[in-house]
Motif scaffolding. Structure first.
Motif, PDB file in Angstrom:
ATOM      1  N   ASP A  49       0.773  -1.037  -0.183  1.00  0.00           N
ATOM      2  CA  ASP A  49      -0.064   0.031   0.074  1.00  0.00           C
ATOM      3  C   ASP A  49       0.889   1.030   0.087  1.00  0.00           C
ATOM      4  O   ASP A  49       0.243   2.286  -0.501  1.00  0.00           O
ATOM      5  N   LEU A  50       2.175   1.098   0.530  1.00  0.00           N
ATOM      6  CA  LEU A  50       2.752   2.359   0.592  1.00  0.00           C
ATOM      7  C   LEU A  50       3.182   2.728  -0.976  1.00  0.00           C
ATOM      8  O   LEU A  50       3.179   3.782  -1.259  1.00  0.00           O
ATOM      9  N   ALA A  51       3.632   1.671  -1.646  1.00  0.00           N
ATOM     10  CA  ALA A  51       3.974   1.967  -3.059  1.00  0.00           C
ATOM     11  C   ALA A  51       2.775   2.346  -3.855  1.00  0.00           C
ATOM     12  O   ALA A  51       2.828   3.248  -4.875  1.00  0.00           O
ATOM     13  N   LEU A  52       1.541   1.604  -3.649  1.00  0.00           N
ATOM     14  CA  LEU A  52       0.099   1.979  -4.174  1.00  0.00           C
ATOM     15  C   LEU A  52      -0.189   3.448  -4.174  1.00  0.00           C
ATOM     16  O   LEU A  52      -0.296   4.205  -4.864  1.00  0.00           O
ATOM     17  N   GLY A  53       0.335   4.237  -2.745  1.00  0.00           N
ATOM     18  CA  GLY A  53      -0.248   5.344  -2.429  1.00  0.00           C
ATOM     19  C   GLY A  53       0.931   6.396  -3.245  1.00  0.00           C
ATOM     20  O   GLY A  53       0.247   7.459  -3.597  1.00  0.00           O
ATOM     21  N   ARG A  54       1.995   6.063  -3.340  1.00  0.00           N
ATOM     22  CA  ARG A  54       3.045   6.792  -4.021  1.00  0.00           C
ATOM     23  C   ARG A  54       2.561   6.797  -5.564  1.00  0.00           C
ATOM     24  O   ARG A  54       2.806   7.947  -6.164  1.00  0.00           O
ATOM     25  N   LEU A  55       2.289   5.592  -5.996  1.00  0.00           N
ATOM     26  CA  LEU A  55       1.470   5.659  -7.558  1.00  0.00           C
ATOM     27  C   LEU A  55       0.346   6.344  -7.575  1.00  0.00           C
ATOM     28  O   LEU A  55       0.038   7.479  -8.669  1.00  0.00           O
TER      29      LEU A  55
ATOM     30  N   HIS B  13      -6.080   6.805  -4.689  1.00  0.00           N
ATOM     31  CA  HIS B  13      -5.514   5.562  -3.997  1.00  0.00           C
ATOM     32  C   HIS B  13      -6.747   4.549  -3.805  1.00  0.00           C
ATOM     33  O   HIS B  13      -6.306   3.366  -3.737  1.00  0.00           O
ATOM     34  N   GLU B  14      -7.745   5.270  -3.166  1.00  0.00           N
ATOM     35  CA  GLU B  14      -8.935   4.474  -3.054  1.00  0.00           C
ATOM     36  C   GLU B  14      -9.551   3.769  -4.371  1.00  0.00           C
ATOM     37  O   GLU B  14      -9.968   2.790  -4.151  1.00  0.00           O
ATOM     38  N   GLU B  15      -9.522   4.348  -5.223  1.00  0.00           N
ATOM     39  CA  GLU B  15      -9.994   3.787  -6.828  1.00  0.00           C
ATOM     40  C   GLU B  15      -8.722   2.724  -7.030  1.00  0.00           C
ATOM     41  O   GLU B  15      -9.573   1.716  -7.628  1.00  0.00           O
ATOM     42  N   LEU B  16      -7.753   2.912  -6.726  1.00  0.00           N
ATOM     43  CA  LEU B  16      -6.727   1.755  -7.301  1.00  0.00           C
ATOM     44  C   LEU B  16      -6.983   0.675  -6.352  1.00  0.00           C
ATOM     45  O   LEU B  16      -6.870  -0.505  -6.689  1.00  0.00           O
ATOM     46  N   ARG B  17      -7.109   0.873  -4.860  1.00  0.00           N
ATOM     47  CA  ARG B  17      -7.245  -0.232  -3.803  1.00  0.00           C
ATOM     48  C   ARG B  17      -8.504  -1.135  -4.720  1.00  0.00           C
ATOM     49  O   ARG B  17      -8.726  -2.171  -4.368  1.00  0.00           O
TER      50      ARG B  17
END
Length: 187
Positions: free
Chosen positions: A131-137, A153-157
């Protein structure tokens, strides 16, 4: 605190054999080494045990630059992830507009079929997403579309492929999988 879904650990409990495969860089969908090794592990368990009762599981610990591998075709198209990560569709050789790791690439040689993330999911794979890398993306993508990083971030999750779980970090996912009895396979 305590908001992380750790139910994937329970899915490992009944497994007789389990391994976690670390996936820090996106790689080439025409040569998906992490998928090849994970698929080979499952094939080897089948060869070793034959008809004996066993339950082999693989965990793909997707982190750092590889997080788009865990995202749906919709996210790949919406955010032009093929262009963002310089990942080409193995068929068109243009920036991928769908997740090329999820789908079958052309066979490199007659009789040689490359494994896909979709195939491993059918075989019971568990996908951990840093999730750390996902947040950066999400922060990078939000800047490109003039959006809010938290919304992206929420959309990607919500765009994870099936059997995917966000973990606080890839390091946490890797350690937790090992604590749950997974052998660590490093690429």
């Amino acid at each position: 605190t305590g908001a992380w879904d750790l139910s994937w650990v329970d899915h490992l409990a009944a497994a007789t054999d389990r391994a976690v495969f670390d996936w820090p860089s996106i790689g080439d969908p025409a040569d998906p080494i992490v998928l090849e090794i994970a698929d080979r592990y499952l094939d080897n368990c089948e060869a070793a045990y034959g008809s004996k009762r066993y339950d082999a599981r693989v965990v793909l610990n997707i982190r750092t630059q590889a997080v788009p591998v865990a995202l749906s075709d919709t996210a790949w198209e919406r955010y032009a992830l093929g262009m963002e990560y310089n990942v080409k569709d193995p068929i068109t050789q243009k920036p991928a507009i769908q997740n090329p790791f999820l789908h079958r690439a052309p066979d490199p040689l007659p009789g040689v079929a490359l494994p896909t993330l979709g195939k491993l999911l059918q075989r019971g794979a568990i996908v951990l997403v840093c999730d750390l890398a996902l947040g950066r993306l999400a922060t990078r993508l939000a800047a490109k579309i003039n959006g809010h990083a938290d919304d992206v971030h929420e959309e990607l999750r919500n765009a994870f492929v099936p059997a995917s779980f966000a973990v606080p970090s890839g390091i946490f996912g890797l350690a937790r999988a090992q604590n749950a009895g997974c052998a660590f396979v490093r690429m």
